[in-house]
Design an enzyme around this catalytic site. Structure first.
Site, short mmCIF file in Angstrom:
data_model
loop_
_atom_site.label_atom_id
_atom_site.label_comp_id
_atom_site.label_asym_id
_atom_site.label_seq_id
_atom_site.Cartn_x
_atom_site.Cartn_y
_atom_site.Cartn_z
N ASP A 66 0.87 -1.19 0.00
CA ASP A 66 0.00 0.00 0.00
C ASP A 66 0.89 1.22 0.00
OD1 ASP A 66 -2.00 2.04 0.60
OD2 ASP A 66 -3.25 0.43 1.39
N ASN A 74 -10.57 6.84 7.51
CA ASN A 74 -10.34 5.40 7.31
C ASN A 74 -10.76 4.58 8.53
OD1 ASN A 74 -7.12 6.15 5.80
ND2 ASN A 74 -9.09 5.92 4.78
N ARG A 77 -13.60 1.75 9.36
CA ARG A 77 -13.64 0.40 8.81
C ARG A 77 -12.27 -0.26 8.68
NH1 ARG A 77 -13.75 4.39 5.53
NH2 ARG A 77 -12.56 4.45 3.60
N ASN A 135 -10.62 0.33 -6.21
CA ASN A 135 -10.84 1.05 -7.47
C ASN A 135 -10.58 0.12 -8.64
OD1 ASN A 135 -7.92 1.64 -8.59
ND2 ASN A 135 -7.85 2.01 -6.38
N CYS A 193 -16.54 4.57 -2.62
CA CYS A 193 -17.12 4.65 -1.27
C CYS A 193 -17.05 6.07 -0.73
CB CYS A 193 -16.42 3.67 -0.34
SG CYS A 193 -14.69 4.06 0.03
N CYS A 348 -17.94 19.68 -4.48
CA CYS A 348 -18.49 18.66 -3.57
C CYS A 348 -17.32 18.04 -2.83
CB CYS A 348 -19.34 17.64 -4.33
SG CYS A 348 -18.41 16.58 -5.46
#
Length: 390
Positions: A66, A74, A77, A135, A193, A348
């Site tokens: 990662d 984050n 979850r 993604n 998400c 947004c």
């Protein structure tokens, strides 16, 4: 795997005693787990429960790939991380937690993540790959790299209250991800998400199922999801596992493949909306960067208005001073509140909703409307770091 299996110490035998009591696992199965090498791609919502259960199960070498850092949004979850980890690389936070979970395993950090350049060689160094990414570009890259490395890929995905799990393993007769989704979805058609939301506990369900599939593959017990797609509806608590056959026309694993290697341009797609330049007006681009938007707002005399179309709870997290707040769902009924003689800059969270509002207002005859690319998240990273990200 090593030529000779590792010997389990008395301390390890005690730790894994509940596994050893299972006739299907026993000492032989636990020894296989200790010899296994598993790579978890993505230390996020799915990678967290998957990695934690695999570490606890005694997977001998656990890789974590990662490139991202921990953000406070984050933590709803991604249980590998805690509040003290915010701002740190996810691989560092994950490795610290996994080593504390089981000191008998080896944790390997891959802080550069998975790229078209390193993917095949990286995957070839492990026995099984877990895809915990969120993604489409990463999923296609992981799938293709696992195919060329001839490694099984344990896939998982979540969306709102639903999830999927499968084992993609063409080297052993199974389908690949492209058999399920031959081409990426149209950009903007499926929100991530960050726009649609996801239930945190759902990640625990799907990530745990991915860990279970790995354990089954390593030990050889049970029936794997190779050739099946498990779907889960969290609201109805309903599982289904329809068959997932190989696609004879698959561009990757079919008999006449058109994909013969990893090319970076094949993985540049994004799930965020892409502006249609056909909607540009003379002198008024459909989309502006946050820096361009700031220059317009700071101009003298000021002729631009920032319109924030996020939900009220989002504006409580962070907002830009002077922005006019109109949630996206209220735009059709509140167009009269928008001036037609000013340049409207629509913003947004990450740019998806605001792009749709921008296109809607242009279709309604507003002459000067532009979307702020990247939304307030980009504003926080490039303009004002005091804004809380979420």
């Amino acid at each position: 795997m090593p030529d000779s299996p590792p010997n389990l110490s008395p301390a390890e035998l005690a730790r894994y005693s509940r596994h050893l009591l299972l006739g299907e696992i026993g000492v032989a199965g636990q020894t296989k787990l200790a010899a296994a090498r598993v790579l978890v791609v993505g230390a996020g919502g799915l990678g967290s429960p998957a990695a934690l259960y695999l570490a606890a199960a005694g997977i001998g070498t656990l890789g974590i790939a990662d490139f991202d850092c921990v953000a406070d949004h984050n933590l709803q979850r991604q249980l590998l991380h805690d509040d003290t980890s915010v701002g740190q690389p996810k691989v560092d936070s994950a490795a610290r937690r996994l080593r504390a979970t089981n000191p008998f395993i080896r944790v390997v950090e891959h802080g550069d993540g998975v790229t078209p350049t390193n993917a095949v060689a990286l995957f070839a160094g492990y026995d099984i790959i877990i895809d915990g990414t969120d993604n489409f570009s990463s999923r296609y890259l992981n799938n293709d790299a696992a195919f060329f490395a001839r490694r099984p890929l344990v896939y998982g995905s979540v969306f709102k209250f639903e999830g999927q799990v499968a084992v993609f393993d063409p080297a052993r007769g199974g389908p690949c991800y492209r058999c399920l989704f031959p081409v990426p979805p149209t950009p903007g058609s499926i929100p991530g998400c960050g726009e649609a939301g996801v239930l945190g506990a759902l990640c625990g369900v799907i990530g745990s199922l991915q860990a279970l599939e790995v354990i089954k593959l390593v030990t050889g017990v049970g029936e794997s999801l190779r050739g099946r797609l498990l779907t889960y509806d969290g609201l109805a608590q309903r599982f289904q596992t329809p068959a997932l056959p190989r696609d004879p026309h698959c561009p990757l694993c079919g008999p006449t493949p058109t994909i013969r290697g990893l090319r970076a341009e094949n993985y540049a797609m994004a799930c965020a909306a892409t502006p249609s330049r056909s909607m540009d007006s003379p002198g008024v681009p459909l989309e502006l960067s946050v820096n361009e938007a700031q220059r317009l707002l700071d101009g003298s005399p000021r002729t631009a208005l920032l319109v924030d179309v996020r939900e009220p709870y989002e504006t409580e997290i962070c907002r830009i001073a002077g922005a006019k707040l109109i949630p996206m769902r209220q735009i059709p009924d509140r167009m009269r509140d928008l001036p037609r003689d000013e340049h409207l800059l629509i913003i947004c969270h990450t740019g998806g909703r605001s792009l749709r509002v921008t296109e809607f207002l242009r279709a309604q005859g507003f002459p000067t409307v532009s979307n702020v690319a990247g939304g307030i998240d980009a504003w926080a990273t490039q303009i004002d770091p005091t804004l809380r990200r979420y």
